[in-house]
Design an enzyme around this catalytic site. Structure first.
Site, PDB file in Angstrom:
ATOM      1  N   LYS A 180       0.841  -1.196   0.000  1.00  0.00           N
ATOM      2  CA  LYS A 180       0.000   0.000   0.000  1.00  0.00           C
ATOM      3  C   LYS A 180       0.884   1.257   0.000  1.00  0.00           C
ATOM      4  CE  LYS A 180      -3.566   2.096   2.906  1.00  0.00           C
ATOM      5  NZ  LYS A 180      -4.449   1.919   4.064  1.00  0.00           N
TER       6      LYS A 180
ATOM      7  N   GLU B 103      10.508  -4.578   4.760  1.00  0.00           N
ATOM      8  CA  GLU B 103      10.615  -5.981   4.358  1.00  0.00           C
ATOM      9  C   GLU B 103      10.286  -6.137   2.865  1.00  0.00           C
ATOM     10  OE1 GLU B 103       8.991  -4.852   6.959  1.00  0.00           O
ATOM     11  OE2 GLU B 103       9.291  -6.126   8.731  1.00  0.00           O
TER      12      GLU B 103
ATOM     13  N   GLY C   8      -4.906  -2.298   5.358  1.00  0.00           N
ATOM     14  CA  GLY C   8      -4.136  -3.439   4.864  1.00  0.00           C
ATOM     15  C   GLY C   8      -4.822  -4.774   5.113  1.00  0.00           C
ATOM     16  N   ARG C   9      -5.290  -4.977   6.353  1.00  0.00           N
ATOM     17  CA  ARG C   9      -5.890  -6.277   6.678  1.00  0.00           C
ATOM     18  C   ARG C   9      -7.303  -6.409   6.145  1.00  0.00           C
ATOM     19  NH1 ARG C   9      -4.936  -3.010  10.726  1.00  0.00           N
ATOM     20  NH2 ARG C   9      -6.519  -2.303  12.174  1.00  0.00           N
TER      21      ARG C   9
ATOM     22  N   GLU D 218      -4.946  -7.340  15.120  1.00  0.00           N
ATOM     23  CA  GLU D 218      -4.462  -6.004  14.777  1.00  0.00           C
ATOM     24  C   GLU D 218      -5.614  -5.007  14.899  1.00  0.00           C
ATOM     25  OE1 GLU D 218      -2.665  -5.166  10.852  1.00  0.00           O
ATOM     26  OE2 GLU D 218      -0.783  -4.947  11.915  1.00  0.00           O
TER      27      GLU D 218
ATOM     28  N   HIS E  95      -5.523 -33.907  17.452  1.00  0.00           N
ATOM     29  CA  HIS E  95      -4.483 -34.835  17.899  1.00  0.00           C
ATOM     30  C   HIS E  95      -3.316 -34.101  18.528  1.00  0.00           C
ATOM     31  CE1 HIS E  95      -6.376 -38.424  16.176  1.00  0.00           C
ATOM     32  NE2 HIS E  95      -6.931 -37.513  15.379  1.00  0.00           N
TER      33      HIS E  95
ATOM     34  N   LYS F 137       9.275  -1.110  14.481  1.00  0.00           N
ATOM     35  CA  LYS F 137       9.811  -0.747  13.157  1.00  0.00           C
ATOM     36  C   LYS F 137      10.864   0.354  13.296  1.00  0.00           C
ATOM     37  CE  LYS F 137       5.647  -0.924  10.315  1.00  0.00           C
ATOM     38  NZ  LYS F 137       4.829  -0.093   9.448  1.00  0.00           N
TER      39      LYS F 137
END
Ligand code: G6Q
Length: 541
Positions: free
Chosen positions: A208, A214, A269-270, A355, A386, A506
């Site tokens: 965005k 990263e 973003g999410r 978030e 399990h 960050k």
């Protein structure tokens, strides 16, 4: 919208009292007293069926939770979101992911702009690009068609695309390879590309902001990797496209803005997997199926916006989450999809829920004096059964669980699907009703083992059923959780749409990078632990 602090709302006070009555009541008794409960406490919408009868609630609980929603202004705030009001106050932004899936021809005018028209402009450009790549018309630098697509992005620019690709794998073009690089750990890039031919590979740089450390690190590595193989700057235009809101940075990187697909600051973003961030999804499943996905989202949006709260899936699920977080003190919530295709769904939901609702102040900046968002976690059933289900069944913690299942499998083989689904029903049954001491004894269990084999039960579940995992179903399912998160955030009076909590780390990392890389011994002014760790790392590297 109410400004009454949450604890002072009449419904909250009534719920506090009511909780004292409910806390000791067992689901066994609730079902025994009301034989139709399992048919009554259900709701349906957008192709999803929700059985919420195995929750520790009575009709009175629901009535009070609905009253709480009303006193918290859920209906008004929902309208405000759908209208494009700037409800993300700390970033002064509208929150309009719902506009991303409004049908062509409808309109939503915000600040004088019809956002639906702009959404469809981008969708049309994405579709024509996807068609060109999928048909082989789009050629790489050496004239070969694209066979590999690598999405580079992180957080909201990765988790949705990865989840959707895995979830909809059945519908994907199997002759195309899709990879997703998110981690700045070079291993991610190295492993994703080691068997790919650069002249058949297309990178989608999804960011965005187009400034995320990263993603930009990986994008520059990808650029160098492609150039090393193709040897010509002109190749970049054929092998890189961008999804971003930042045309300037995209141009600086060297990607032609003709090959850029935009979105807007009102898409968090999410909440962006159905925007241009879904380009990899569209390349995988085609534009028609992508439109079905959008239709699924939209169907749930409409359900949420128009259905009375007592039959409203996201509202009910959101209110139940508040009930467990704030009254029962449940710290976590499990999401167990009984579909292997949904293996990344819990990871996707972790960002969406945590978030969004991992906040400690209200919209007007006051510290909350109640619990907000739970920790979400999960794995596909039956694998989880399990490993960690033991703790859910017999541990000391209360963990409300959502179990998600489908009527039809996409891969009918022998009786696998009936076996899989029998586990959904069995788990919900076992968690709710457990097994009493008398029942264990009646099985002839040795007396000293009896306590170990008792299942207390009274563990709440929601069971969500749909006919089949399709793009439409996936859209509805994601929107269900989006709006459930919104309903929770509204009751808590927090901003579910900012994420300042990711900033500090960050900033600190950016300061530390030169200290790790410097040739000479850097002067370190952190705390003694951070200083010592940096020194140790420098010695090890
Ligand atoms: C999501 C967050 C965050 C964001 C990533 C990537 O809601 O804002 O996860 O998606 O930090 O950001 P860019 O897309 O700007 O690279």
């Amino acid at each position: 919208m109410t400004s009454t602090p949450l604890r002072d709302r009449p419904a909250w006070k009534a719920l506090e009292k009511h909780y004292e009555e409910i806390r000791g009541v067992h689901l066994r008794d609730l079902f025994a007293d009301d034989p139709a409960r399992g048919e009554r406490l259900v709701a349906e919408g957008a192709g999803l069926y929700l059985d919420f009868s195995k929750n520790r609630i009575t009709d009175e609980t629901i009535r009070l939770l609905l009253q709480l929603a009303e006193e918290s202004g859920l209906a008004e705030r929902t309208e405000a979101m759908f209208r494009g009001d700037r409800i993300n106050v700390s970033e002064n932004r509208s929150v309009l992911h719902v506009a991303l899936r409004m049908p062509k021809g409808s309109a939503l005018v915000v600040d004088g702009v019809d956002v639906v028209a702009t959404v469809h402009e981008v969708l049309d450009r994405m579709a024509s690009f996807a068609d060109r790549v999928r048909s082989g018309e789009w050629k790489g630098h050496t004239g070969k068609p694209i066979r590999n697509i690598v999405n580079i992005g992180i957080g909201g620019s990765d988790l949705g695309p990865v989840m959707a690709y895995e979830a909809l794998r059945h519908y994907t073009r199997r002759d195309l390879t899709f990879r997703f690089v998110s981690n700045v750990d070079s291993t991610d890039f190295a492993e994703a590309t080691q068997d790919l031919a650069a002249d058949e590979t297309l990178f989608i740089v999804s960011s965005k902001t187009f400034t995320t450390l990263e993603t930009m690190t990986n994008a520059h590595t990808a650029r160098a990797w492609a150039l090393a193989a193709l040897g010509d700057e002109a190749a970049i235009a054929k092998h890189f496209v961008a999804v971003s809101t930042n045309a300037e940075e995209v141009t600086t990187f060297g990607i032609d803005t003709n090959n850029m697909f935009g979105f807007w600051d009102w898409v968090g973003g999410r909440y962006s997997m159905d925007s241009a961030i879904g380009l990899s999804t569209m390349l995988a499943i085609g534009s028609d199926a992508f439109h079905e996905l959008l239709a699924g989202f939209h169907a749930m949006d409409e359900h949420f916006r128009t259905t009375p709260l007592e039959r409203n899936l996201p509202a009910l699920m959101g209110l139940l989450s508040v009930w467990y977080a704030d009254f029962f003190g449940a710290q976590t919530s499990g999401v167990m999809p009984y579909s292997h295709y949904l293996k990344r769904f819990p990871a996707y939901l972790q960002q969406l829920t945590m978030e969004s609702n991992g906040k400690h102040v209200t919209l007007d900046g006051r510290a909350v004096d109640y619990e907000t968002g739970a920790v979400y976690w999960g794995e596909p059933g039956t694998n989880g059964q399990h490993s960690f289900y033991q703790l859910i069944h017999q541990g000391t913690k209360l963990i409300p669980v959502d179990l998600i299942g489908f009527g039809k499998t996409l891969n009918p083989i022998r009786d696998h699907h009936d076996i899989l689904m029998s586990n959904v029903f069995a788990q919900a049954e076992a968690l709710a009703f457990g097994k009493t001491e008398e029942e264990v004894r009646a099985e002839g269990t040795a007396e000293d083992v009896v306590p170990h084999r008792v299942f207390e039960g009274n563990r709440p579940t929601n069971v969500i059923l749909a006919e089949k995992l399709t793009p439409h179903t996936l859209g509805a399912l994601v929107a269900l959780y989006e709006h459930s998160v919104f309903a929770q955030g509204t009751v808590w009076g927090i901003n579910s749409f900012d994420q300042w909590g990711v900033e500090l780390g960050k900033v600190l990392a950016t300061r530390i990078i030169p200290e790790l890389e410097s040739k000479s011994e850097p002067e370190l002014a952190h705390d003694s632990s951070t200083n010592a760790l940096i020194r140790r790392y420098r010695a090890l590297r």
